[in-house]
Design an enzyme around this catalytic site. Structure first.
Site, PDB file in Angstrom:
ATOM      1  N   LYS A 204       0.834  -1.206   0.000  1.00 44.90           N
ATOM      2  CA  LYS A 204       0.000   0.000   0.000  1.00 44.90           C
ATOM      3  C   LYS A 204       0.865   1.251   0.000  1.00 44.90           C
ATOM      4  O   LYS A 204       1.589   1.528   0.951  1.00 44.90           O
ATOM      5  CB  LYS A 204      -0.907   0.045   1.229  1.00 44.90           C
ATOM      6  CG  LYS A 204      -1.936   1.173   1.092  1.00 44.90           C
ATOM      7  CD  LYS A 204      -2.623   1.524   2.379  1.00 44.90           C
ATOM      8  CE  LYS A 204      -1.869   2.545   3.189  1.00 44.90           C
ATOM      9  NZ  LYS A 204      -1.759   3.864   2.538  1.00 44.90           N
ATOM     10  N   GLY A 256       7.069   4.787   8.220  1.00 43.52           N
ATOM     11  CA  GLY A 256       6.196   5.938   8.438  1.00 43.52           C
ATOM     12  C   GLY A 256       6.389   6.500   9.824  1.00 43.52           C
ATOM     13  O   GLY A 256       7.489   6.421  10.384  1.00 43.52           O
ATOM     14  N   THR A 258       6.226   7.224  13.889  1.00 47.41           N
ATOM     15  CA  THR A 258       6.405   6.403  15.085  1.00 47.41           C
ATOM     16  C   THR A 258       5.038   6.082  15.701  1.00 47.41           C
ATOM     17  O   THR A 258       4.821   4.964  16.192  1.00 47.41           O
ATOM     18  CB  THR A 258       7.323   7.126  16.084  1.00 47.41           C
ATOM     19  OG1 THR A 258       8.586   7.320  15.426  1.00 47.41           O
ATOM     20  CG2 THR A 258       7.562   6.319  17.340  1.00 47.41           C
ATOM     21  N   GLU A 278      10.325   1.008  10.149  1.00 47.79           N
ATOM     22  CA  GLU A 278      11.317   2.055   9.899  1.00 47.79           C
ATOM     23  C   GLU A 278      10.602   3.370  10.177  1.00 47.79           C
ATOM     24  O   GLU A 278       9.739   3.775   9.403  1.00 47.79           O
ATOM     25  CB  GLU A 278      11.828   1.935   8.462  1.00 47.79           C
ATOM     26  CG  GLU A 278      13.219   2.483   8.311  1.00 47.79           C
ATOM     27  CD  GLU A 278      13.193   3.917   7.903  1.00 47.79           C
ATOM     28  OE1 GLU A 278      13.180   4.767   8.820  1.00 47.79           O
ATOM     29  OE2 GLU A 278      13.169   4.187   6.703  1.00 47.79           O
ATOM     30  N   CYS A 312      13.516  10.645   6.976  1.00 45.17           N
ATOM     31  CA  CYS A 312      13.566  10.178   8.362  1.00 45.17           C
ATOM     32  C   CYS A 312      14.966  10.324   8.943  1.00 45.17           C
ATOM     33  O   CYS A 312      15.136  10.517  10.138  1.00 45.17           O
ATOM     34  CB  CYS A 312      13.106   8.728   8.431  1.00 45.17           C
ATOM     35  SG  CYS A 312      13.856   7.716   7.164  1.00 45.17           S
ATOM     36  N   GLU A 409      10.413  15.253  15.858  1.00 44.26           N
ATOM     37  CA  GLU A 409      10.628  15.187  14.405  1.00 44.26           C
ATOM     38  C   GLU A 409       9.707  16.190  13.706  1.00 44.26           C
ATOM     39  O   GLU A 409       8.499  16.145  13.874  1.00 44.26           O
ATOM     40  CB  GLU A 409      10.324  13.775  13.888  1.00 44.26           C
ATOM     41  CG  GLU A 409      10.584  13.645  12.403  1.00 44.26           C
ATOM     42  CD  GLU A 409      10.387  12.227  11.892  1.00 44.26           C
ATOM     43  OE1 GLU A 409      11.335  11.673  11.333  1.00 44.26           O
ATOM     44  OE2 GLU A 409       9.282  11.684  12.037  1.00 44.26           O
TER      45      GLU A 409
HETATM   46  P1  NAI Z   1       1.785   7.886   8.650  1.00 47.60           P
HETATM   47  O1  NAI Z   1       2.647   7.038   9.486  1.00 47.60           O
HETATM   48  O2  NAI Z   1       0.379   8.148   9.095  1.00 47.60           O
HETATM   49  O3  NAI Z   1       1.716   7.282   7.170  1.00 47.60           O
HETATM   50  C1  NAI Z   1       2.619   6.336   6.631  1.00 47.60           C
HETATM   51  C2  NAI Z   1       1.846   5.222   5.942  1.00 47.60           C
HETATM   52  O4  NAI Z   1       1.086   4.511   6.912  1.00 47.60           O
HETATM   53  C3  NAI Z   1       0.840   5.693   4.905  1.00 47.60           C
HETATM   54  O5  NAI Z   1       0.806   4.762   3.852  1.00 47.60           O
HETATM   55  C4  NAI Z   1      -0.472   5.675   5.673  1.00 47.60           C
HETATM   56  O6  NAI Z   1      -1.606   5.537   4.847  1.00 47.60           O
HETATM   57  C5  NAI Z   1      -0.283   4.441   6.527  1.00 47.60           C
HETATM   58  N1  NAI Z   1      -1.086   4.391   7.751  1.00 47.60           N
HETATM   59  C6  NAI Z   1      -1.610   5.420   8.470  1.00 47.60           C
HETATM   60  N2  NAI Z   1      -2.278   4.946   9.549  1.00 47.60           N
HETATM   61  C7  NAI Z   1      -2.174   3.603   9.528  1.00 47.60           C
HETATM   62  C8  NAI Z   1      -2.635   2.543  10.380  1.00 47.60           C
HETATM   63  N3  NAI Z   1      -3.329   2.803  11.491  1.00 47.60           N
HETATM   64  N4  NAI Z   1      -2.333   1.268  10.053  1.00 47.60           N
HETATM   65  C9  NAI Z   1      -1.593   0.986   8.952  1.00 47.60           C
HETATM   66  N5  NAI Z   1      -1.148   1.940   8.115  1.00 47.60           N
HETATM   67  C10 NAI Z   1      -1.423   3.231   8.386  1.00 47.60           C
HETATM   68  O7  NAI Z   1       2.540   9.265   8.438  1.00 47.60           O
HETATM   69  P2  NAI Z   1       1.899  10.684   8.045  1.00 47.60           P
HETATM   70  O8  NAI Z   1       0.643  10.906   8.841  1.00 47.60           O
HETATM   71  O9  NAI Z   1       1.802  10.750   6.595  1.00 47.60           O
HETATM   72  O10 NAI Z   1       3.041  11.666   8.538  1.00 47.60           O
HETATM   73  C11 NAI Z   1       3.107  12.082   9.911  1.00 47.60           C
HETATM   74  C12 NAI Z   1       4.537  12.207  10.347  1.00 47.60           C
HETATM   75  O11 NAI Z   1       5.160  10.937  10.330  1.00 47.60           O
HETATM   76  C13 NAI Z   1       5.416  13.072   9.490  1.00 47.60           C
HETATM   77  O12 NAI Z   1       5.273  14.424   9.774  1.00 47.60           O
HETATM   78  C14 NAI Z   1       6.762  12.528   9.834  1.00 47.60           C
HETATM   79  O13 NAI Z   1       7.218  13.110  11.026  1.00 47.60           O
HETATM   80  C15 NAI Z   1       6.533  11.056  10.057  1.00 47.60           C
HETATM   81  N6  NAI Z   1       6.864  10.257   8.849  1.00 47.60           N
HETATM   82  C16 NAI Z   1       8.015   9.513   8.850  1.00 47.60           C
HETATM   83  C17 NAI Z   1       8.389   8.822   7.716  1.00 47.60           C
HETATM   84  C18 NAI Z   1       9.645   8.030   7.656  1.00 47.60           C
HETATM   85  O14 NAI Z   1      10.192   7.862   6.585  1.00 47.60           O
HETATM   86  N7  NAI Z   1      10.104   7.473   8.741  1.00 47.60           N
HETATM   87  C19 NAI Z   1       7.594   8.880   6.495  1.00 47.60           C
HETATM   88  C20 NAI Z   1       6.377   9.621   6.609  1.00 47.60           C
HETATM   89  C21 NAI Z   1       6.053  10.298   7.755  1.00 47.60           C
END
Ligand code: NAI
Ligand code: MG
Length: 499
Positions: A204, A256, A258, A278, A312, A409
């Site tokens: 996804k 994504g 934390t 990660e 990240c 972050e």
């Molecule tokens: P997120 O963690 O919500 O999204 C990442 C992925 O997880 C997306 O595909 C999303 O649809 C999916 N997702 C969301 N909720 C889920 C759940 N309950 N179960 C399974 N999958 C789920 O990140 P978001 O809201 O886009 O960004 C928020 C913050 O997260 C950013 O500001 C940043 O600080 C951090 N982040 C870190 C990343 C990294 O590379 N470590 C990448 C993206 C965001």
């Protein structure tokens, strides 16, 4: 040369001099999007076919730089995810686990080559939908994605050498959930090792960046990858949760936030699912007095302003040794003044669009928090485009360990600076964070590098460089930055059971 010619030339030189004093002015150099073919609407990619979502729900995907709608994307429900998992299970049992490892490798090589052939199209779509500068998607994201497939293609039939004395068994169906900061590259990081190890996949992409993953599905079709080996389901958090909670998924790989990482870890506790996470980071980039200062300044800029700080492992905390602090800060400010913020499709652009309205709001909230905490803010004078989501590169001076802008972050082009005197002091400060993904060290002394790399609690430590990636090199974090490694030989382990 005639007197007249001489005069004209002098005038031209004077003009140039004027231009220099007010900074370089670049002519626009926009990349064309005429060769890109986007559908008006994308369905789900399940069992090798494009299928409409059962609930017939769709959402729009827009360009963060222009706010224009690019396409409509299917939103997969739990029932669609179930279809995808069934297709993946069937392909695993009846096709992918039956063919020889060498054949699996051939498919991966073919996928890598087709990505290379379509590199320009991939780069343009990545930039249109994600907002990152075309220079980065063209020179970093797309080539690295192809390299990842090449790299793991090589391992497919050599697993017995990868883990000598052990039998490397595939584990089944992998559910993979990826973010929006490196959409194609994260898909490659997840899919390539899973397939090389003999598993099938349900992936996804993030809801703001589905398009390159869907283009990748077209590559799989062109490569003749058997139906169901990779399934792509689009949607938001609920779709991701449906993958995580599906009882017939053997492994979850997530990149994504934390917060969501913690939700996933709880959701699969007590099941047999394998897990890699990660997550976030708050990396320390450490500059010693004996460092090559100009290179270090470039490294700082690359560390935090690369990809708008949507990284990240971004070097978001800068530690400068006191003796060179004034010099480094002056050079850094000067360099920041020369960064070009704007149209990500322009080849001159250094800082493109913030990926979404929500992310821009989060960054802007942190800018206010930083000022309210008493830090001094510096932003170079630059006019941001009126449309779209943009943020000027930002420096916070006079910050301290207790500041939220130092601890949390931000995921934007925002750098917090502190100074230090001794190695002990900087190690203590650098490690004082819930995260532990990456760090950078800049010094002339090899011994100092080794001392720091063994004591910094970070999965990756770059020395005299920053944000360098290679498929052969494992990547991942400690503490709240995650579990497991991606890339390299280590990156195969989460997709295998050794016996
Ligand atoms: P997120 O963690 O919500 O999204 C990442 C992925 O997880 C997306 O595909 C999303 O649809 C999916 N997702 C969301 N909720 C889920 C759940 N309950 N179960 C399974 N999958 C789920 O990140 P978001 O809201 O886009 O960004 C928020 C913050 O997260 C950013 O500001 C940043 O600080 C951090 N982040 C870190 C990343 C990294 O590379 N470590 C990448 C993206 C965001
Ligand atoms: Mg979220």
């Amino acid at each position: 040369m005639s007197k007249k010619q001489d005069k004209t030339q002098k005038a031209a030189i004077a003009d140039l001099a004027l231009d220099f004093s007010s900074g370089f002015k670049y002519e626009p150099a926009p990349e064309s999007s005429s060769h890109v073919k986007l559908e008006k609407q994308y369905e789900l990619f399940i069992d090798g076919k494009w299928v409409a979502p059962i609930d017939e729900k769709y959402f729009e995907t827009t360009s963060p730089a222009t706010e224009q709608v690019l396409s409509r994307i299917a939103e997969a429900s739990a029932a669609d995810v179930d279809k995808a998992v069934k297709a993946a299970r069937n392909a695993y049992e009846n096709v992918w686990s039956k063919i020889s490892a060498k054949e699996r490798g051939k498919y991966l090589f073919r996928i890598a080559r087709i990505i290379q052939e379509k590199a320009r199209e991939f780069a343009v779509i990545e930039t249109m939908e994600g907002g990152k500068p075309i220079r980065e998607s063209r020179d970093i994201d797309v080539p690295l994605a192809a390299n990842h497939f090449f790299y793991y293609a090589g391992w497919a039939d050599k697993l017995e050498y990868a883990f000598p004395g052990k039998k490397a068994n595939s584990i089944g169906v992998a559910g993979q959930i990826i973010p929006w900061n490196f959409p194609l590259l994260m898909a490659a990081w997840k899919i390539a090792p899973a397939l090389a190890a003999g598993n099938t996949v349900v992936l996804k992409p993030a809801e703001t960046t589905s398009l390159t993953a869907l283009k990748l599905a077209e590559v799989f079709q062109e490569a003749g990858l058997p139906a169901g080996v990779v399934n792509i389901v689009t949607g938001a958090g609920a779709t991701g949760a449906a993958i995580v909670n599906h009882p017939d998924v053997n492994k979850i790989a997530f990149t994504g936030s934390t917060d969501v990482g913690k939700i996933i870890q709880k959701a699969i506790a007590g099941t047999n699912k394998k897990l890699t996470l990660e997550l976030g980071g708050k990396a320390a980039n450490i500059i010693f007095e004996d460092a090559a200062i100009d290179q270090a300044v470039e490294g700082i800029v690359n560390g935090i302003f690369f990809n708008q700080g949507h990284v990240c492992c971004a070097g978001s905390r800068l530690f400068v040794q006191e003796g060179v602090a004034d010099k480094v800060i002056k050079k850094l400010k000067d360099r920041m003044k020369s960064l070009i913020v704007g149209d990500p499709m322009d080849k001159n652009t250094d800082i493109g669009a913030i990926n979404s309205k929500e992310q821009l709001k989060k960054i802007n909230d942190y800018l206010k928090i930083g000022v309210n905490e008493g830090a001094e803010i510096f932003q170079p004078a630059c006019t941001l485009p009126k449309k779209g989501y943009f943020c000027a590169p930002t420096l916070f001076l006079h910050t301290s360990q207790s500041h939220r802008i130092v601890q949390e972050e931000i995921f934007g082009p925002v750098l917090a600076i502190q100074t230090f005197r001794t190695v002990e002091e900087v190690l203590e400060k650098a490690n004082n964070t819930p995260y532990g993904l990456s760090a950078g060290v800049w010094t002339d002394k090899g011994s100092k590098i080794f001392n720091m790399t063994t004591k910094l609690k970070a999965g990756v430590v770059w020395a005299n460089t920053y944000n360098k990636f290679d498929p052969a090199s494992p990547f991942g974090g400690y503490k709240e930055s995650g579990i497991g490694r991606e890339g390299g030989l280590h990156g195969l382990l989460p997709y295998l059971s050794l016996s």
